[in-house]
Design an enzyme around this catalytic site. Structure first.
Site, PDB file in Angstrom:
ATOM      1  N   GLU A  52       0.823  -1.212   0.000  1.00  0.00           N
ATOM      2  CA  GLU A  52       0.000   0.000   0.000  1.00  0.00           C
ATOM      3  C   GLU A  52       0.855   1.259   0.000  1.00  0.00           C
ATOM      4  O   GLU A  52       0.431   2.319  -0.479  1.00  0.00           O
ATOM      5  CB  GLU A  52      -0.966   0.015   1.199  1.00  0.00           C
ATOM      6  CG  GLU A  52      -0.306  -0.053   2.562  1.00  0.00           C
ATOM      7  CD  GLU A  52      -0.164  -1.476   3.078  1.00  0.00           C
ATOM      8  OE1 GLU A  52      -0.147  -1.650   4.308  1.00  0.00           O
ATOM      9  OE2 GLU A  52      -0.076  -2.405   2.244  1.00  0.00           O
ATOM     10  N   HIS A  57       4.150   6.015  -3.223  1.00  0.00           N
ATOM     11  CA  HIS A  57       5.384   6.647  -3.715  1.00  0.00           C
ATOM     12  C   HIS A  57       6.048   5.922  -4.879  1.00  0.00           C
ATOM     13  O   HIS A  57       6.981   6.467  -5.485  1.00  0.00           O
ATOM     14  CB  HIS A  57       6.391   6.878  -2.583  1.00  0.00           C
ATOM     15  CG  HIS A  57       6.760   5.654  -1.791  1.00  0.00           C
ATOM     16  ND1 HIS A  57       7.157   4.469  -2.357  1.00  0.00           N
ATOM     17  CD2 HIS A  57       6.816   5.468  -0.444  1.00  0.00           C
ATOM     18  CE1 HIS A  57       7.451   3.598  -1.407  1.00  0.00           C
ATOM     19  NE2 HIS A  57       7.238   4.188  -0.224  1.00  0.00           N
ATOM     20  N   HIS A 157       4.013  10.462  -4.996  1.00  0.00           N
ATOM     21  CA  HIS A 157       4.849  11.184  -4.034  1.00  0.00           C
ATOM     22  C   HIS A 157       6.314  10.862  -4.322  1.00  0.00           C
ATOM     23  O   HIS A 157       6.671   9.727  -4.624  1.00  0.00           O
ATOM     24  CB  HIS A 157       4.509  10.748  -2.606  1.00  0.00           C
ATOM     25  CG  HIS A 157       3.194  11.249  -2.125  1.00  0.00           C
ATOM     26  ND1 HIS A 157       3.065  12.345  -1.299  1.00  0.00           N
ATOM     27  CD2 HIS A 157       1.935  10.814  -2.358  1.00  0.00           C
ATOM     28  CE1 HIS A 157       1.791  12.555  -1.042  1.00  0.00           C
ATOM     29  NE2 HIS A 157       1.077  11.633  -1.671  1.00  0.00           N
ATOM     30  N   ASP A 162       8.464  16.610  -3.713  1.00  0.00           N
ATOM     31  CA  ASP A 162       7.617  17.174  -2.660  1.00  0.00           C
ATOM     32  C   ASP A 162       8.331  18.281  -1.893  1.00  0.00           C
ATOM     33  O   ASP A 162       7.696  19.257  -1.465  1.00  0.00           O
ATOM     34  CB  ASP A 162       7.170  16.072  -1.696  1.00  0.00           C
ATOM     35  CG  ASP A 162       6.070  15.197  -2.285  1.00  0.00           C
ATOM     36  OD1 ASP A 162       5.671  15.456  -3.441  1.00  0.00           O
ATOM     37  OD2 ASP A 162       5.617  14.270  -1.597  1.00  0.00           O
TER      38      ASP A 162
END
Length: 244
Positions: A52, A57, A157, A162
């Site tokens: 998950e 990412h 991500h 970020d």
């Protein structure tokens, strides 16, 4: 002031469950200007990455299998952040993982570093956003939308991406400055600053002292002005007391 905008990616949610860092990304800013210096490192966590989390990412076990372990990069990373103010979105999460990695090195007696708060300032932009925008969503994506910051290239991500986006968000939240443009004017020797404040551009004119031209009225213009003022006083005969 030297600030480091920082983000991490991990194998899971809680380091107390044995989860580890898999990526660190950071950008350097001095006096609210990005210097171009960055730190970016993938890390072999020496454990399985939860499925998950991979979906968030995109960092798989195979991708980091040949990357260095944290112990091999810790010193270079520490040199990059030491003494700076760290700007992090949801700082307890990232700092918790970094401190956990440093504590493991300390327990092995290999590298006495950390904890982070003893050597760096820490500013949590999530706390700042909640204070500034109570009752609203304050995720990084939500803040990008609120401050008109383009994050369309952010599909998954990524720590460095970020961190770069967070730098723009931080500048927008703390005074609105996300861009500074200087344009020379050969006649007036002036410069123009463009400040972006929550999606609205404000152009500010800066002039050198003594370079501002003063144009005085001619005798005919002064006479016309006085005549107009006299006519206005006749058309409005009330005294101050009567008007009140």
């Amino acid at each position: 002031m030297r600030q480091i905008i920082l983000d991490t990616e991990t194998t899971g949610i809680d380091p107390r469950d044995g989860h580890r860092l898999v990526e660190i990304g950071a950008v350097e800013m001095i006096n609210r200007r990005l210097t171009g210096r960055t730190y970016h490192q993938y890390i072999n966590p020496q454990r399985h990455i939860d499925a998950e989390v991979v979906a968030v990412h995109g960092i798989t076990n195979e991708k980091v299998a040949n990357e260095p372990v944290f112990a091999d990069v810790a010193e270079a990373f520490w040199e990059f952040i030491q003494g700076a103010e760290l700007i992090i979105h949801n700082a307890p999460f990232d700092v918790g993982f970094i401190d956990h990695e440093l504590a493991q090195l300390n327990s092995q007696g290999t590298m006495p570093l950390g904890p982070v708060a003893d050597y760096c300032g820490v500013l949590d932009t999530l706390v700042m956003a909640r204070q500034k925008h109570p009752g609203q969503r304050n995720s990084l994506d939500a803040l990008c939308k609120r401050y008109a910051i383009d994050n369309g290239h952010r599909v998954l991500h990524g720590a460095l991406l970020d961190a770069e986006i967070l730098a723009e968000v931080y500048l927008a939240m703390t005074g609105g400055q996300t861009a500074l443009t200087l344009e020379a004017n050969s006649e007036s020797q002036s410069s123009s600053q463009q400040v972006v404040d929550e999606g609205m551009a404000i152009n500010r004119l800066q002039l050198e002292p003594g370079r501002l031209r003063v144009i005085r009225p001619s005798a005919d213009e002064q006479a016309a002005h006085q005549a107009k003022c006299a006519a206005a006083s006749i058309a409005w005969p009330y005294t101050a007391g009567e008007h009140a």
